[in-house]
Design a protein around this motif. Structure first.
Motif, PDB file in Angstrom:
ATOM      1  N   ASN A 560       7.200  36.682  -2.102  1.00 42.51           N
ATOM      2  CA  ASN A 560       8.023  35.732  -1.367  1.00 42.51           C
ATOM      3  C   ASN A 560       8.277  34.428  -2.102  1.00 42.51           C
ATOM      4  N   LYS A 561       7.721  34.285  -3.261  1.00 39.45           N
ATOM      5  CA  LYS A 561       8.063  33.072  -3.988  1.00 39.45           C
ATOM      6  C   LYS A 561       8.336  33.442  -5.440  1.00 39.45           C
ATOM      7  N   PRO A 562       9.377  32.858  -5.994  1.00 43.96           N
ATOM      8  CA  PRO A 562       9.600  33.143  -7.407  1.00 43.96           C
ATOM      9  C   PRO A 562       8.446  32.585  -8.229  1.00 43.96           C
ATOM     10  N   PRO A 563       7.979  33.267  -9.204  1.00 45.90           N
ATOM     11  CA  PRO A 563       6.809  32.842  -9.961  1.00 45.90           C
ATOM     12  C   PRO A 563       7.013  31.514 -10.689  1.00 45.90           C
ATOM     13  N   LEU A 564       8.240  31.119 -10.863  1.00 48.20           N
ATOM     14  CA  LEU A 564       8.432  29.846 -11.521  1.00 48.20           C
ATOM     15  C   LEU A 564       8.933  28.780 -10.553  1.00 48.20           C
ATOM     16  N   GLY A 565       8.691  28.991  -9.304  1.00 52.54           N
ATOM     17  CA  GLY A 565       9.219  28.033  -8.325  1.00 52.54           C
ATOM     18  C   GLY A 565       8.205  26.946  -7.966  1.00 52.54           C
ATOM     19  N   ASP A 566       8.540  26.210  -6.902  1.00 56.65           N
ATOM     20  CA  ASP A 566       7.626  25.154  -6.452  1.00 56.65           C
ATOM     21  C   ASP A 566       6.307  25.738  -5.978  1.00 56.65           C
ATOM     22  N   GLY A 567       5.301  25.039  -6.189  1.00 54.08           N
ATOM     23  CA  GLY A 567       4.004  25.469  -5.659  1.00 54.08           C
ATOM     24  C   GLY A 567       3.230  26.386  -6.578  1.00 54.08           C
ATOM     25  N   ILE A 568       3.842  26.770  -7.637  1.00 50.64           N
ATOM     26  CA  ILE A 568       3.104  27.641  -8.560  1.00 50.64           C
ATOM     27  C   ILE A 568       2.336  26.765  -9.528  1.00 50.64           C
ATOM     28  N   LYS A 569       1.049  27.041  -9.626  1.00 51.61           N
ATOM     29  CA  LYS A 569       0.241  26.202 -10.495  1.00 51.61           C
ATOM     30  C   LYS A 569      -0.383  26.965 -11.648  1.00 51.61           C
ATOM     31  N   ALA A 570      -0.387  28.315 -11.534  1.00 53.37           N
ATOM     32  CA  ALA A 570      -0.966  29.113 -12.620  1.00 53.37           C
ATOM     33  C   ALA A 570      -0.008  30.258 -12.933  1.00 53.37           C
ATOM     34  N   LEU A 571       0.137  30.541 -14.184  1.00 52.79           N
ATOM     35  CA  LEU A 571       1.079  31.576 -14.592  1.00 52.79           C
ATOM     36  C   LEU A 571       0.431  32.593 -15.507  1.00 52.79           C
TER      37      LEU A 571
END
Lengths: 733, 631, 152
Positions: A560-571
């Motif tokens: 439900n969230k793109p991995p590079l969107g807001d709220g992502i802190k770890a990739l």
């Protein structure tokens, strides 16, 4: 069927076959040099002469059709002497003392490969020494006697072209290279030039191959019976100690070829006829691949960052660092980017590991999927191509939008050429033609949306065009012509390339128009030329938001969230992105090559390319192919599969215990997924019902995909020759 | 709608008869060799001279009558008399000649004969030794009428063959040609009627008829003469052929080196169409036909049928293996019939006068006539047409007037680069396909070159193989490489580097080239070499063993020298020498520096005292050391 | 390159049978075949430029370099050879200081050998541009060259 007698044997042969065919079908040997099973008969070398009753002179078996009652003799004294005489003439101009030397076999076996010489003066220096047709003929007809003066031609070497070297002094003028380039590839980059004894194979005004239209596919090299045309990249690679037939993993065509390896290193690619690419490959898959895979740029050591320094560490420490890093965040703060260059199994494993810890922010680094989802949702039941590449052969009209094939799917041009030879008209709508098919109408359009709208508009009048055969020009300029041609065609094929997807809105608009067009003209095939070799496979591996396993469009649940969107802190990245958001605190990068910005990675895990991986991929026409290799990853790099299994174990992922190798995944997880078969195609008449417009799609933008990218790497950096070629063609990134 | 043929003929006859009866006409021999010999300058002199008087003289350009050695030629018609032929003219001869004729006195050093029956003691041109043995069917109009005036052609029987053909069925026309016994005059001798029948029977449409006017044999210009001299005849033949085979398009494939022929064909094709002989509904029938011209671009091999077709298709002129044959799969894969100019030109006469009439000329196996270009070391060079069955001796000695300049006969070469050289004891051979082939030569397209004792047969062989080697298309190894090896060997022999075994190697190579080549160019290229080895082996051996050229023609084996006794010291030779290698004071015997001498022959032709001679001069031994060939 | 090559090519659009007639027209116009001409032909005729070059180099008629102002052709057919054609060529090569196939330094004359002009009865034959000169001899040839030099 006709009845003939050959060497006293009564044989029944299909009408229309040549005497040579008939002989081969019945295991009767007739020597040939200029003949090739895939090419039109040439009748030039004169070795296949046979005696047929009723004909005063000997006739060539390769061009003479059988007829009822023919009596043929393929071997008799005068004829055998003549063959030797002709071979003697050919060899009198070809360095041939090796060919008749008694020590030849031992010499070739025992002498090392380190002999390097620009000019071929004997078999020892010849790159073709292991597959020389002259050898074969000399042995079979037992030739061993030189009685005429020998004089080598000493023509200048052509060494300045990328990828291939030409030594025309040892060319025997069989003409195969010219024929394959024209008949199979539809290019005609080389031709027979001059006359009489000066006859040779060359380009117009002896211009370099980069100017003559050459696509650097290596087909000429493959059919050359001698070493006159040889590959610069792999000439001195040495005798392979292992070979394996595999699909190529450079682009979505998934061509089949023989990969060669020596000492665990990928050394060469050769064609193989059993595949949907007719033994044809391209400049990337054939030549650039080797340099790319073996590039010194390959990541070799796992690294962990402390402060500004990325320190090489062992795998234990690196994986621990990943686990540590990820633990600091909640699952919905973690994003995963899957690479469309990964195999289906590796990709499946990737999302399984992360979903097992509750993370669902998984997307695929492809610019094309998202816009296609947005444009087509509700109208189709899955996102795939319709039809296969075989449909191109029989097409009577072809429209290619967003590519000219030369950089991204060059081998498809052979299919287009086949169709064109039967009369199909081809339109190529591209941003910038690089080396477009000679027989196509090429339209240069920075953005095809406008033209496509005009084509759709012109469809209305196209239906009423009486007796339209689709050739010639119509009112409404190109739009009208394209519309009419496609409407009049019975088997039109449309191909959609990646160019319009550089900008998301354009991608959506063009996708929508293409589907509309396809339905309106009752298209036979709609082929999506994906911007990665396994985009289709990743859809089936649940790495694409909105699309679950088996390609079903998930109507509920999903990332439900793109991995590079807001709220992502770890990739966790398996493919570089152009721009890591500032809010991201922890980055683990897993891939074979570095990228601009890799300094930001907290952990680097060096993994593999297709040439040192094992698994399956799904080509653009839904064909499942297998990647096999005998190469070992360089230095400390590991296969993605292995790394993910390790990581999964450390993260406590479930369901990994009965997986030992990638095929365990594909055989147990994917439905209707068989190597060599096609997965289900989308249904454009499907009533998908209203789809929630907010249902997830793969994010567009930020991905560094492109026709000359491999897992983020600009492969022209790894292969200078490739760079030289494509820049000549006007390519700029 | 074109006029009825009968009406056209009637009017044409009027035109022709008017011309015949006209008071003052001068016919000018204006074909390519006439032009080369200088007819334009002679014509200017005529115009100039006539302007001084007040005679109204019509000048008519005619084609080549075949007596090329006598070019430039004019025929003067005055009073009510037949035209009288004068030859070998220069502009300065004109005033005296014209004044004489118009003054009633025809006698002149340049007089050759009357076109028609002799009168007033003047002999007919048809009694001239060069003309008497000839039988002029194809060349019946050549040199006697304006080639581009369709009325001249009509008046002399033109298009009557076509008329008769259109009144028969196509099959009947094919049969007529078959019964006439006409055999391919390109040199292969395949029965033309049978060729037409095969194409007619073949499946496929459209069909094509091609006239092969690529005449590439060096030393031959028969086809050129016919195309320039009687273009309507060839056109008529093509239309009849098209009708017989069942095609509506005919193509002339003419080599680019014949611009005048192309120009005349274009004019005549346009005129023929205007008069209803081409285009739709020819002579009021259902049959329609179009003719086009395709120009060759300089490739001898394009005289070969499949190479010719490749050239028309826009490809390299490389022959294709047969089968399939052009009659089944020719131009663009369609049934095609190709005939040589002379074969096509025989057809109107055959249809007009009938197969039986034609078959009565010549021999049983080879009916009709042969057109030859006789050139080389004979007195009467030119274009002749003789009945098949005539002997070579008659041609060389009677028609040809024997060997020129008091030299002795050595050989006669027929068939161009595909043919062979026949020595004196073969002069009794009759001209027909079989007997020439049996002797090692071939009929060929019609080139016939006479050689005398000053010609070296090894040099001749080298010349021919060099030609075919240069013209080889390069596709197949036997021809591409084989002829080169043969040429290299012959070159070696002619510069005195021949070795034992060279002749055997030559013969072996010749056998491979002959049997292995894809087309007749390679297949016949060794013929001149083989025939000269057969009949002049001793010359080869002299070159190889003794390093001597008996004819003193091979330049590396001879030296020029001045006979001091005969030399008067006139310095003419020294002044003309291109390398200034002759030294000597005026009135003193001159000496040639043989090291600097290039043997161009200028001194020999300059000397009026027969003091310059060629002598044997084998290359010195030490020059051979260190000159390994081969391995 | 000729400016109106498009007019020559257009009737043959998409047809390879136009290759030779177009090459002949281009050569007529420019005196030789340039790479630009071949590339332009390729686009319109739909045949690869290398293929077109292959056709052009097959035929002796076509030249690929700008020729001299005048073209001198020495006939080397059988009749001409037998009557001293080789010696004639030799003398002319020396006089012009250019070998067969070359152009003189001052760019005035290009010397060529030709297989047969078909004027065998008046051998040996020399052709300059469109003028045919029969019954040539080394002496006459030298005189003639002198005349041409004065006029050229």
């Amino acid at each position: 069927m006709v009845d003939i007698t050959m060497n006293g044997e009564d044989i029944t042969v299909e009408d229309g076959k040549t005497v040579l065919h008939a002989a081969r079908d019945n295991d009767i040997y007739i020597p040939t040099l200029c003949n090739h099973s895939e090419l039109s008969p040439y009748g030039g070398c004169r070795l296949c002469l046979v005696k047929i009753e009723g004909f005063r002179n000997y006739v060539p078996a390769c061009t003479t059709p059988v007829s009822d009652g023919m009596v043929i003799s393929t071997s008799e004294e005068g004829l055998n002497d003549l063959r030797k005489g002709i071979l003697e003439l050919i060899l009198s101009e070809h360095p041939s003392s090796c060919i008749v030397c008694d020590e030849r076999d031992e010499c070739l076996e025992l002498h090392g490969e380190s002999t390097k010489a620009g000019r071929i003066t004997g078999c020892r220096f010849c790159p073709n020494r292991r597959s020389c047709d002259l050898f074969d003929v000399v042995e079979k007809i037992e030739f061993n006697d030189f009685r005429i003066p020998v004089e080598y031609k000493e023509l200048p070497l052509h060494r300045a072209d990328p990828f291939v070297q030409r030594d025309m002094s040892i060319c025997i003028l069989c003409g195969r290279c010219v024929r394959v380039c024209e008949e199979i590839r539809g290019v005609g980059a080389i031709a027979t030039v001059h006359r009489s004894h000066d006859t040779t194979i060359g380009t117009a005004f002896d211009q370099p191959l980069t100017d003559s239209g050459c696509v650097f596919c290596g087909a000429c090299l493959d059919v050359c019976p001698t070493g006159a045309i040889s590959s610069k990249t792999t000439r001195w690679a040495g005798v392979p100690d292992e070979t394996v037939t595999s699909n190529c993993g450079m682009c979505s065509n998934g061509c089949r070829a023989v990969m060669q390896f020596k000492w665990g290193k990928f050394t060469n690619v050769e064609p193989v006829q059993d595949g949907d690419n007719w033994g044809q490959v391209c400049l990337r898959g054939r030549f650039a691949s080797v340099t790319t895979v073996n590039s010194p740029m390959r990541l070799e050591y796992p690294k962990v960052r402390t402060g500004d320094i990325q320190q090489p560490v062992n795998w234990e420490k690196a994986l621990d660092a990943v686990v540590e890093g990820l633990k600091a965040y909640s699952p919905d703060e973690i994003g995963v980017v899957a690479s469309p260059f990964m195999t289906s199994e590796d990709a499946f494993l990737l999302q399984k590991v992360f979903r097992s810890i509750g993370c669902e922010n998984i997307a695929t680094a492809s610019k094309m999927i998202g816009p296609l989802q947005m444009a087509w949702r509700g109208q189709v039941d899955r996102i795939t191509s319709i039809g296969t590449r075989d449909d191109i052969d029989d097409a009577d009209a072809i429209l290619i939008v967003g590519s000219d094939l030369s950089l991204d799917n060059p081998v498809l041009q052979t299919r287009v050429h086949k169709a064109a030879e039967k009369g199909a008209r081809t339109f190529i709508v591209t941003e910038h033609p690089h080396n477009a098919y000679r027989g196509a109408d090429v339209l240069e359009e920075p953005c095809p949306t406008g033209l496509m709208e005009d084509v759709i508009a012109a469809l209305d009048s196209a239906g009423s065009c009486e007796g339209c055969s689709g050739d010639g020009d119509h009112e409404g300029g190109w739009a009208g012509t394209i519309a009419h041609t496609l409407m009049a065609a019975e088997r039109p094929v449309i191909m959609l390339g990646q160019e319009p997807f550089a900008v998301e809105e354009d991608g959506v608009a063009v996708s929508s128009l293409i589907l509309k067009l396809f339905k309106a003209v009752s298209g036979k095939a709609l082929l999506i030329l994906w911007d990665g070799p396994n985009v289709q496979g990743l859809m089936g591996s649940a790495c694409v938001p909105g699309i679950g396993l088996d390609g079903e469009l998930l109507k509920e649940a999903g990332p439900n969230k793109p991995p590079l969107g807001d709220g992502i802190k770890a990739l966790l990245l398996t493919e570089p992105v152009s721009d890591i958001p500032d809010g991201v605190e922890f980055v683990a990068y897993m891939g074979p090559y570095p990228f601009d910005g890799i300094e930001r990675a907290d952990v680097i895990l060096p993994t593999c390319t297709y040439a040192d991986s094992v698994g399956t991929i799904v080509a653009m026409d839904r064909l499942v192919g297998s990647i096999e290799t005998r190469a070992r990853p360089p230095t400390m790099a590991k296969r993605d599969f292995q790394v993910l299994m390790d990581l999964g174990g450390r993260l406590g992922a479930e369901g990994l215990s009965n997986i030992e190798d990638p095929y365990d995944i594909s055989t147990s997880t994917f439905v209707d997924y068989h190597i060599g078969k096609h997965i289900k195609e989308m249904d454009v008449s499907a009533d998908c019902g209203p789809v929630d417009p907010s249902s997830p799609v793969n994010p567009a933008g930020k991905w560094i995909s492109g026709p000359l990218r491999y897992r983020g790497l600009d492969i022209t950096e790894a292969s200078e020759d490739l760079g030289a070629v494509v820049r000549k063609w006007g390519w700029t990134e | 709608m074109a006029e009825d043929l009968k009406v056209q003929i009637e009017r044409a006859e009027e035109v022709w008869n008017t011309l015949q009866a006209k008071g003052d006409v001068i016919y000018l021999g204006t074909a390519s060799c006439g032009i080369a010999a200088g007819i334009r300058q002679v014509s200017e002199a005529i115009t100039e001279h006539l302007s001084t008087g007040d005679r109204d003289v019509e000048l008519v350009e005619v084609g080549c009558i075949g007596m090329c050695c006598f070019e430039p030629m004019i025929y003067v018609q005055t009073g009510a008399k037949a035209p009288v032929v004068y030859g070998g003219l220069e502009p300065k001869d004109i005033p005296k000649l014209l004044d004489g004729v118009y003054g009633g006195d025809y006698e002149n050093d340049h007089l050759l004969g009357v076109i028609g029956d002799g009168f007033d003691g003047l002999q007919s041109i048809y009694d001239h030794p060069m003309v008497a043995p000839q039988k002029r069917i194809i060349t019946e109009n050549a040199g006697l009428s304006d080639p581009v005036d369709i009325d001249h052609y009509l008046a002399r029987g033109g298009f009557k063959g076509l008329e008769r053909a259109l009144s028969m069925t196509p099959d009947e026309v094919v049969d007529e040609v078959l019964r006439s016994g006409l055999r391919g005059r390109g040199g292969a001798g395949f029965p033309t009627g049978r060729k037409w029948a095969l194409c007619r029977a073949a499946e496929g449409a459209p069909k094509y008829m091609i006239c092969n006017a690529d005449e590439g044999d060096p030393g031959a210009f028969m086809d050129r003469s016919i195309l320039e001299g009687d273009p309507y005849r060839v056109i008529e033949g093509m239309i009849i052929a098209g009708y017989a085979i069942g095609c509506d398009e005919g193509i002339f494939y003419v080599r680019a080196e014949y611009p005048l022929a192309i120009e005349r064909l274009e004019i005549c094709m346009a005129e023929a169409e205007k008069r209803g002989f081409l285009g739709n509904n020819i002579l009021g029938t259902d049959f329609s036909h179009q003719l086009t011209i395709k120009k060759g671009a300089g490739a001898f091999v394009c005289g070969e049928e499949t190479a010719l077709m490749a050239s028309i298709e826009g490809k390299r002129g490389m022959p294709r293996p047969r089968p399939p044959f052009p009659a089944q799969k020719g131009l663009w894969g369609k049934p095609t019939n190709i005939n040589n100019v002379k074969s096509v030109s025989s057809v109107p006469s055959i249809l007009r006068a009938g197969a039986d009439w034609y078959a009565a000329v010549g021999t049983d196996s080879t009916t009709g006539t042969a057109v030859f270009c006789i050139t080389g070391k004979i007195n009467h060079t030119g274009l002749i047409e003789v009945p098949m069955g005539i002997t070579l001796k008659e041609i060389v000695e009677d028609i040809g007037g024997g060997v020129a300049n008091g030299r002795s006969f050595k050989a006669v070469q027929t068939g161009g680069p595909s043919g062979g050289c026949l020595p004196a004891d073969k002069l009794d051979l009759t001209v027909d396909f079989e007997s020439l082939t049996a002797a090692g030569a071939i009929m060929g397209s019609g080139g016939m070159v006479v050689m005398d004792d000053e010609n070296c047969m090894v040099d001749v062989a080298k010349f021919f193989i060099s030609f075919t080697q240069y013209e080889s298309c390069g596709k197949c190894p036997p021809c591409r490489i084989g002829t080169k090896k043969m040429k290299d060997l012959l070159e070696k022999i002619t510069v005195g580097k021949g070795e034992d075994g060279d002749l055997e190697t030559l013969e072996r190579l010749a056998s491979t080239v002959k049997a292995g080549s894809l087309c007749a160019l390679g297949g016949t290229a060794p013929n001149p070499v083989l025939s000269t080895i057969r009949y002049f082996r001793d010359e080869y051996e002299a070159h190889i063993k003794d390093k001597v050229c008996p004819a003193k023609a091979c330049r590396e084996l001879i030296a020029y020298t001045i006979d001091a006794e005969k030399c008067t010291g006139c310095t003419l030779c020294a002044r003309n020498c291109p390398t200034s290698c002759i030294e000597g004071e005026t009135k003193e015997a001159h000496v040639i520096d043989t090291d600097a001498c290039v043997k161009c022959g200028m001194c020999i032709t300059s000397c009026r005292f027969d003091a310059v001679h060629k002598i044997d001069s084998p290359p010195s031994q030490c020059a051979d050391e260190g000159q390994g060939g081969g391995d | 390159m000729a400016t109106d090559i498009s007019q020559i090519i257009e009737p043959y659009r998409g047809q390879r049978k136009g290759i030779i007639p177009v090459l002949q027209a281009v050569q007529e116009e420019d005196g030789y075949i340039s790479i630009e001409a071949v590339k332009a032909m390729s686009k319109v005729l739909g045949v690869s430029e290398n293929d077109i070059y292959g056709v052009a180099t097959f035929y002796s008629q076509f030249k690929f370099e700008k020729p001299g102002d005048h073209i001198v052709r020495v006939c080397l057919g059988t009749a001409c050879h037998v009557r001293g054609g080789a010696e004639l060529l030799d003398v002319i090569e020396r006089d012009l200081d250019a070998k067969a196939g070359e152009t003189t330094e001052d760019g005035k004359f290009t010397l060529e050998r030709v297989a047969c002009m078909g004027c065998c009865a008046v051998a040996p034959v020399l052709v300059v541009d469109d003028e045919i000169y029969g019954k040539m001899s080394p002496g006459k040839a030298k005189e003639q060259i002198k005349k041409w030099r004065e006029v050229a």
